[in-house]
Design a protein around this motif. Sequence first.
Motif, PDB file in Angstrom:
ATOM      1  N   THR A  48       0.916  -1.306  -0.043  1.00  0.00           N
ATOM      2  CA  THR A  48      -0.010   0.042  -0.022  1.00  0.00           C
ATOM      3  C   THR A  48       1.046   1.140  -0.048  1.00  0.00           C
ATOM      4  OG1 THR A  48      -0.178   0.119   2.280  1.00  0.00           O
ATOM      5  CG2 THR A  48      -1.951  -1.311   1.228  1.00  0.00           C
ATOM      6  N   ASP A  49       0.336   2.505  -0.275  1.00  0.00           N
ATOM      7  CA  ASP A  49       0.885   3.736  -0.218  1.00  0.00           C
ATOM      8  C   ASP A  49       1.543   4.033   1.072  1.00  0.00           C
ATOM      9  OD1 ASP A  49       0.429   4.267  -2.976  1.00  0.00           O
ATOM     10  OD2 ASP A  49      -1.358   5.364  -2.601  1.00  0.00           O
ATOM     11  N   PHE A  50       0.586   3.704   2.175  1.00  0.00           N
ATOM     12  CA  PHE A  50       1.058   3.782   3.447  1.00  0.00           C
ATOM     13  C   PHE A  50       2.418   2.965   3.723  1.00  0.00           C
ATOM     14  CE2 PHE A  50       1.022   2.432   7.883  1.00  0.00           C
ATOM     15  CZ  PHE A  50       1.277   3.558   8.654  1.00  0.00           C
ATOM     16  N   GLY A  51       2.395   1.722   3.222  1.00  0.00           N
ATOM     17  CA  GLY A  51       3.648   0.782   3.541  1.00  0.00           C
ATOM     18  C   GLY A  51       4.787   1.266   2.859  1.00  0.00           C
ATOM     19  N   GLN A  52       4.584   1.902   1.542  1.00  0.00           N
ATOM     20  CA  GLN A  52       5.706   2.342   0.951  1.00  0.00           C
ATOM     21  C   GLN A  52       6.395   3.576   1.798  1.00  0.00           C
ATOM     22  OE1 GLN A  52       7.354   0.832  -1.607  1.00  0.00           O
ATOM     23  NE2 GLN A  52       5.870  -0.822  -1.051  1.00  0.00           N
ATOM     24  N   GLY A  53       5.484   4.350   2.254  1.00  0.00           N
ATOM     25  CA  GLY A  53       5.978   5.381   2.781  1.00  0.00           C
ATOM     26  C   GLY A  53       6.653   5.174   4.310  1.00  0.00           C
ATOM     27  N   VAL A  54       6.057   4.044   4.964  1.00  0.00           N
ATOM     28  CA  VAL A  54       6.925   3.841   6.096  1.00  0.00           C
ATOM     29  C   VAL A  54       8.144   3.155   5.807  1.00  0.00           C
ATOM     30  CG1 VAL A  54       6.713   2.038   7.965  1.00  0.00           C
ATOM     31  CG2 VAL A  54       4.598   3.330   7.401  1.00  0.00           C
ATOM     32  N   LEU A  55       8.212   2.448   4.648  1.00  0.00           N
ATOM     33  CA  LEU A  55       9.435   1.567   4.237  1.00  0.00           C
ATOM     34  C   LEU A  55      10.551   2.858   3.813  1.00  0.00           C
ATOM     35  CD1 LEU A  55      11.156  -0.647   3.200  1.00  0.00           C
ATOM     36  CD2 LEU A  55       9.958  -0.424   0.933  1.00  0.00           C
ATOM     37  N   ASN A  56       9.987   3.963   3.397  1.00  0.00           N
ATOM     38  CA  ASN A  56      11.014   5.153   2.755  1.00  0.00           C
ATOM     39  C   ASN A  56      11.389   5.888   4.051  1.00  0.00           C
ATOM     40  OD1 ASN A  56      10.740   4.471  -0.027  1.00  0.00           O
ATOM     41  ND2 ASN A  56       9.079   6.053  -0.132  1.00  0.00           N
ATOM     42  N   VAL A  57      10.788   6.119   4.977  1.00  0.00           N
ATOM     43  CA  VAL A  57      10.778   6.727   6.161  1.00  0.00           C
ATOM     44  C   VAL A  57      11.939   5.951   7.067  1.00  0.00           C
ATOM     45  CG1 VAL A  57      10.197   7.522   8.671  1.00  0.00           C
ATOM     46  CG2 VAL A  57       9.047   8.106   6.433  1.00  0.00           C
ATOM     47  N   VAL A  58      11.734   4.636   7.204  1.00  0.00           N
ATOM     48  CA  VAL A  58      12.624   3.837   8.051  1.00  0.00           C
ATOM     49  C   VAL A  58      13.939   3.601   7.322  1.00  0.00           C
ATOM     50  CG1 VAL A  58      13.084   1.323   8.735  1.00  0.00           C
ATOM     51  CG2 VAL A  58      10.758   2.367   9.006  1.00  0.00           C
ATOM     52  N   GLY A  59      14.066   3.664   5.909  1.00  0.00           N
ATOM     53  CA  GLY A  59      15.310   3.460   4.865  1.00  0.00           C
ATOM     54  C   GLY A  59      15.915   4.601   5.346  1.00  0.00           C
ATOM     55  N   GLN A  60      15.394   5.949   5.279  1.00  0.00           N
ATOM     56  CA  GLN A  60      16.223   7.097   5.506  1.00  0.00           C
ATOM     57  C   GLN A  60      16.790   7.066   6.861  1.00  0.00           C
ATOM     58  OE1 GLN A  60      13.453  10.258   4.421  1.00  0.00           O
ATOM     59  NE2 GLN A  60      13.454   9.953   2.152  1.00  0.00           N
ATOM     60  N   LEU A  61      15.899   6.781   7.769  1.00  0.00           N
ATOM     61  CA  LEU A  61      16.484   6.812   9.196  1.00  0.00           C
ATOM     62  C   LEU A  61      17.587   5.859   9.325  1.00  0.00           C
ATOM     63  CD1 LEU A  61      15.988   7.862  11.980  1.00  0.00           C
ATOM     64  CD2 LEU A  61      14.551   5.901  12.399  1.00  0.00           C
ATOM     65  N   ALA A  62      17.652   4.732   8.855  1.00  0.00           N
ATOM     66  CA  ALA A  62      18.513   3.567   8.781  1.00  0.00           C
ATOM     67  C   ALA A  62      20.007   4.223   7.961  1.00  0.00           C
ATOM     68  CB  ALA A  62      18.084   2.482   8.113  1.00  0.00           C
ATOM     69  N   GLN A  63      19.538   4.643   7.140  1.00  0.00           N
ATOM     70  CA  GLN A  63      20.706   5.294   6.374  1.00  0.00           C
ATOM     71  C   GLN A  63      21.452   6.619   6.780  1.00  0.00           C
ATOM     72  OE1 GLN A  63      19.686   7.073   2.464  1.00  0.00           O
ATOM     73  NE2 GLN A  63      21.667   6.808   1.591  1.00  0.00           N
ATOM     74  N   GLY A  64      20.676   7.406   7.803  1.00  0.00           N
ATOM     75  CA  GLY A  64      21.222   8.384   8.622  1.00  0.00           C
ATOM     76  C   GLY A  64      21.883   8.016   9.717  1.00  0.00           C
ATOM     77  N   ILE A  65      21.407   6.818  10.268  1.00  0.00           N
ATOM     78  CA  ILE A  65      22.255   6.259  11.302  1.00  0.00           C
ATOM     79  C   ILE A  65      23.509   5.761  10.889  1.00  0.00           C
ATOM     80  CG2 ILE A  65      22.274   4.397  13.046  1.00  0.00           C
ATOM     81  CD1 ILE A  65      18.997   5.030  13.383  1.00  0.00           C
ATOM     82  N   SER A  66      23.458   5.181   9.824  1.00  0.00           N
ATOM     83  CA  SER A  66      24.626   4.233   9.156  1.00  0.00           C
ATOM     84  C   SER A  66      25.768   5.301   8.858  1.00  0.00           C
ATOM     85  CB  SER A  66      24.273   3.451   8.458  1.00  0.00           C
ATOM     86  OG  SER A  66      23.871   3.871   6.985  1.00  0.00           O
ATOM     87  N   GLN A  67      25.252   6.467   8.413  1.00  0.00           N
ATOM     88  CA  GLN A  67      26.417   7.472   7.981  1.00  0.00           C
ATOM     89  C   GLN A  67      26.871   8.083   9.068  1.00  0.00           C
ATOM     90  OE1 GLN A  67      24.112  10.022   5.200  1.00  0.00           O
ATOM     91  NE2 GLN A  67      24.349   8.440   3.481  1.00  0.00           N
ATOM     92  N   THR A  68      26.382   8.311  10.285  1.00  0.00           N
ATOM     93  CA  THR A  68      26.944   9.020  11.633  1.00  0.00           C
ATOM     94  C   THR A  68      27.825   8.178  12.057  1.00  0.00           C
ATOM     95  OG1 THR A  68      24.992   7.965  13.045  1.00  0.00           O
ATOM     96  CG2 THR A  68      24.748  10.313  11.826  1.00  0.00           C
ATOM     97  N   GLU A  69      27.725   6.760  12.028  1.00  0.00           N
ATOM     98  CA  GLU A  69      28.643   6.088  12.827  1.00  0.00           C
ATOM     99  C   GLU A  69      30.050   5.975  12.036  1.00  0.00           C
ATOM    100  OE1 GLU A  69      27.143   2.319  13.637  1.00  0.00           O
ATOM    101  OE2 GLU A  69      25.581   3.354  15.251  1.00  0.00           O
TER     102      GLU A  69
END
Length: 69
Positions: A48-69
């Motif tokens: 669903t669109d909601f599921g894709q939005g959540v996936l994008n948010v979680v992906g961006q969050l994970a990418q931001g965390i991995s770049q800070t370490e």
Amino acid sequence: MTVTFNLAVLLAVVIYLRIRRTVHARSRSDQWLTVVIVLVFGLLVAPTDFGQGVLNVVGQLAQGISQTE
């Protein structure tokens, strides 16, 4: 009058009620049932669109965390 149920919403309510209850010693089958319900919920919400939005948010969050370490 036709009443329809969205299976994803129904599973979300079931998950909420199962997680909300007080924690006692749970059987292994009870834990597996919760895991299966959550997996089915994820499969229903993912396309669903909601599921894709959540996936994008979680992906961006994970990418931001991995770049800070």
